[in-house]
Design an enzyme around this catalytic site. Structure first.
Site, PDB file in Angstrom:
ATOM      1  N   ASP A  61       0.830  -1.212   0.000  1.00 19.06           N
ATOM      2  CA  ASP A  61       0.000   0.000   0.000  1.00 19.06           C
ATOM      3  C   ASP A  61       0.865   1.262   0.000  1.00 19.06           C
ATOM      4  O   ASP A  61       1.997   1.249   0.477  1.00 19.06           O
ATOM      5  CB  ASP A  61      -0.897  -0.025   1.242  1.00 19.06           C
ATOM      6  CG  ASP A  61      -2.086   0.911   1.098  1.00 19.06           C
ATOM      7  OD1 ASP A  61      -2.347   1.400  -0.026  1.00 19.06           O
ATOM      8  OD2 ASP A  61      -2.759   1.171   2.120  1.00 19.06           O
TER       9      ASP A  61
ATOM     10  N   SER B  23      -7.049  -5.892  -5.712  1.00 19.02           N
ATOM     11  CA  SER B  23      -8.167  -6.481  -4.965  1.00 19.02           C
ATOM     12  C   SER B  23      -9.450  -6.397  -5.786  1.00 19.02           C
ATOM     13  O   SER B  23      -9.527  -5.629  -6.757  1.00 19.02           O
ATOM     14  CB  SER B  23      -8.354  -5.733  -3.640  1.00 19.02           C
ATOM     15  OG  SER B  23      -8.889  -4.451  -3.891  1.00 19.02           O
ATOM     16  N   THR B  24     -10.466  -7.160  -5.354  1.00 16.38           N
ATOM     17  CA  THR B  24     -11.759  -7.084  -6.059  1.00 16.38           C
ATOM     18  C   THR B  24     -12.307  -5.651  -5.977  1.00 16.38           C
ATOM     19  O   THR B  24     -12.933  -5.162  -6.905  1.00 16.38           O
ATOM     20  CB  THR B  24     -12.788  -8.079  -5.455  1.00 16.38           C
ATOM     21  OG1 THR B  24     -12.697  -8.007  -4.026  1.00 16.38           O
ATOM     22  CG2 THR B  24     -12.540  -9.495  -5.876  1.00 16.38           C
ATOM     23  N   GLU B  25     -12.003  -4.970  -4.870  1.00 14.86           N
ATOM     24  CA  GLU B  25     -12.476  -3.580  -4.688  1.00 14.86           C
ATOM     25  C   GLU B  25     -11.748  -2.604  -5.627  1.00 14.86           C
ATOM     26  O   GLU B  25     -12.271  -1.544  -5.963  1.00 14.86           O
ATOM     27  CB  GLU B  25     -12.281  -3.119  -3.239  1.00 14.86           C
ATOM     28  CG  GLU B  25     -13.234  -3.761  -2.236  1.00 14.86           C
ATOM     29  CD  GLU B  25     -12.887  -5.208  -1.892  1.00 14.86           C
ATOM     30  OE1 GLU B  25     -11.704  -5.587  -2.019  1.00 14.86           O
ATOM     31  OE2 GLU B  25     -13.822  -5.955  -1.536  1.00 14.86           O
TER      32      GLU B  25
ATOM     33  N   ARG C 111      -0.921   9.250 -10.022  1.00 17.07           N
ATOM     34  CA  ARG C 111      -0.924   8.019  -9.217  1.00 17.07           C
ATOM     35  C   ARG C 111      -0.214   6.860  -9.910  1.00 17.07           C
ATOM     36  O   ARG C 111       0.468   6.062  -9.279  1.00 17.07           O
ATOM     37  CB  ARG C 111      -2.372   7.605  -8.904  1.00 17.07           C
ATOM     38  CG  ARG C 111      -3.071   8.527  -7.930  1.00 17.07           C
ATOM     39  CD  ARG C 111      -4.513   8.063  -7.730  1.00 17.07           C
ATOM     40  NE  ARG C 111      -4.564   6.713  -7.193  1.00 17.07           N
ATOM     41  CZ  ARG C 111      -4.435   6.417  -5.896  1.00 17.07           C
ATOM     42  NH1 ARG C 111      -4.282   7.375  -5.011  1.00 17.07           N
ATOM     43  NH2 ARG C 111      -4.492   5.169  -5.493  1.00 17.07           N
TER      44      ARG C 111
ATOM     45  N   LEU D  65      11.559 -20.141  -5.266  1.00 23.36           N
ATOM     46  CA  LEU D  65      10.477 -19.316  -4.706  1.00 23.36           C
ATOM     47  C   LEU D  65       9.189 -19.469  -5.514  1.00 23.36           C
ATOM     48  O   LEU D  65       9.225 -19.475  -6.741  1.00 23.36           O
ATOM     49  CB  LEU D  65      10.912 -17.834  -4.731  1.00 23.36           C
ATOM     50  CG  LEU D  65       9.862 -16.809  -4.298  1.00 23.36           C
ATOM     51  CD1 LEU D  65       9.692 -16.827  -2.777  1.00 23.36           C
ATOM     52  CD2 LEU D  65      10.244 -15.398  -4.766  1.00 23.36           C
TER      53      LEU D  65
ATOM     54  N   ARG E  28       2.381  -4.982   5.933  1.00 22.98           N
ATOM     55  CA  ARG E  28       1.568  -3.986   5.242  1.00 22.98           C
ATOM     56  C   ARG E  28       2.332  -2.678   5.235  1.00 22.98           C
ATOM     57  O   ARG E  28       2.698  -2.172   6.308  1.00 22.98           O
ATOM     58  CB  ARG E  28       0.209  -3.806   5.919  1.00 22.98           C
ATOM     59  CG  ARG E  28      -0.624  -2.753   5.186  1.00 22.98           C
ATOM     60  CD  ARG E  28      -2.069  -2.707   5.572  1.00 22.98           C
ATOM     61  NE  ARG E  28      -2.735  -1.782   4.662  1.00 22.98           N
ATOM     62  CZ  ARG E  28      -3.979  -1.857   4.246  1.00 22.98           C
ATOM     63  NH1 ARG E  28      -4.746  -2.826   4.674  1.00 22.98           N
ATOM     64  NH2 ARG E  28      -4.487  -0.973   3.403  1.00 22.98           N
TER      65      ARG E  28
ATOM     66  N   ASN F 235       1.267   3.478  -2.831  1.00 23.87           N
ATOM     67  CA  ASN F 235       1.771   3.967  -4.130  1.00 23.87           C
ATOM     68  C   ASN F 235       1.178   5.329  -4.474  1.00 23.87           C
ATOM     69  O   ASN F 235       1.877   6.224  -4.951  1.00 23.87           O
ATOM     70  CB  ASN F 235       1.389   3.000  -5.256  1.00 23.87           C
ATOM     71  CG  ASN F 235       2.077   1.661  -5.150  1.00 23.87           C
ATOM     72  OD1 ASN F 235       3.029   1.518  -4.389  1.00 23.87           O
ATOM     73  ND2 ASN F 235       1.604   0.686  -5.907  1.00 23.87           N
TER      74      ASN F 235
ATOM     75  N   HIS G 234       2.479   3.606  -8.908  1.00 24.44           N
ATOM     76  CA  HIS G 234       2.389   2.170  -9.189  1.00 24.44           C
ATOM     77  C   HIS G 234       3.628   1.689  -9.968  1.00 24.44           C
ATOM     78  O   HIS G 234       4.106   0.582  -9.782  1.00 24.44           O
ATOM     79  CB  HIS G 234       1.124   1.853  -9.980  1.00 24.44           C
ATOM     80  CG  HIS G 234      -0.137   2.156  -9.215  1.00 24.44           C
ATOM     81  ND1 HIS G 234      -0.330   1.741  -7.922  1.00 24.44           N
ATOM     82  CD2 HIS G 234      -1.261   2.840  -9.558  1.00 24.44           C
ATOM     83  CE1 HIS G 234      -1.521   2.144  -7.499  1.00 24.44           C
ATOM     84  NE2 HIS G 234      -2.101   2.821  -8.479  1.00 24.44           N
TER      85      HIS G 234
END
Ligand code: FPP
Length: 252
Positions: free
Chosen positions: A21, A66-68, A34, A136, A193, A23, A38
């Site tokens: 979170d 995210s879905t949001e 913005r 990984l 986070r 960006n 990113h």
């Protein structure tokens, strides 16, 4: 690297999950659009994937979309999809060279078809790296939401009951976990986070039950190797009790 940030190689987490979170705020602080945040965030992501591989983490799960996030202005959504596509294309060779295998979790069918195509190509190409157990697994959460993941698992299990594959009596935590997108992966040991907010934002609701939480004010584009080591160092200093007492753990 600062000396006091040397990590204990015996206590490297198997699985680290990250909510990347900040960006947008990073860009705003610099009077940039913005999407430039990113873009800078993608560079951070590349670096953290590299370090995670070097540290021999088994899984790194990144909340990329995210879905949001579909509700954001369409230009930003398009910009993120373009970044994702070019990231996958440009990193494929590096993934192959460094035994990284790509996986993804979420409603992949919601992504634009060109992105889905590149995603499945990179997953296929890197799948053989998964046979090398020391490599990984880079697990990207795309159009992901934790609640809908659990509902989806419940639906699949209900369908299997109706078709007679198993009985409601067979339902268990293990069975539900096996129907999540993350089936077969260990649960995250550590959730990081960035950007300072103290919430889960619908991320890995089931899987984070016993994860250590680490929240930093650092914005994702500024989350560099040193910040990552600080988070891992903090993780190593915690006592994970899994509901037991300290005494019980020491007696084990
Ligand atoms: C949160 O910052 C970040 C995202 C919604 C997307 C994360 C994406 C990347 C790191 C880069 C693109 C992904 C890949 C896989 C190449 P925010 O915009 O919510 O920041 P804010 O809270 O400061 O507004």
């Amino acid at each position: 690297m600062h000396e006091n940030l040397v990590l204990d190689p015996e206590r490297i987490p198997r699985h680290v999950a990250i909510i990347m979170d900040g960006n947008g705020r990073w860009a705003k602080q610099r009077n940039l659009p913005r999407i430039m945040g990113h873009k800078a965030g993608t560079e951070s992501l590349k670096n953290i994937v590299k370090i995670a591989g070097e540290l021999k983490l088994e899984v790194l799960t990144l909340y990329a979309f995210s879905t949001e996030n579909w509700k954001r202005p369409s230009l930003e959504v398009q910009g993120l999809m373009t970044l994702l596509k070019s990231y996958l294309k440009s990193e494929l060779q590096k993934m192959l060279d460094n035994t990284v295998s790509l996986r993804c979790i979420g409603e992949i069918e919601m992504l634009p078809t060109d992105v889905q195509k590149v995603l499945s190509e990179v997953m296929q190409e890197t799948a053989r790296n998964a046979e090398d157990k020391s490599g990984l697994i880079l697990n990207l959460a795309l159009s992901y939401g934790g609640r809908s993941e659990i509902v989806r698992a419940a639906r699949i299990m209900a369908e299997k009951c109706v078709s007679g594959q198993f009985d409601p009596k067979d339902f268990s935590e293990k069975l539900l976990a096996a129907h999540l997108y993350t089936a077969g992966l260990p649960d995250p040991d550590l959730l990081i986070r960035t950007g300072g907010e103290s919430r889960l934002s619908n991320f890995l609701l089931w899987q984070l039950s016993y994860a250590e939480l680490y929240i930093t004010e650092t914005m994702w584009p500024d989350f560099n190797t040193e910040r990552f080591f600080e988070a891992l160092k903090e993780f190593q200093s915690r006592e994970r009790r899994f509901g037991q007492t300290s005494q019980q753990l020491q007696a084990e």
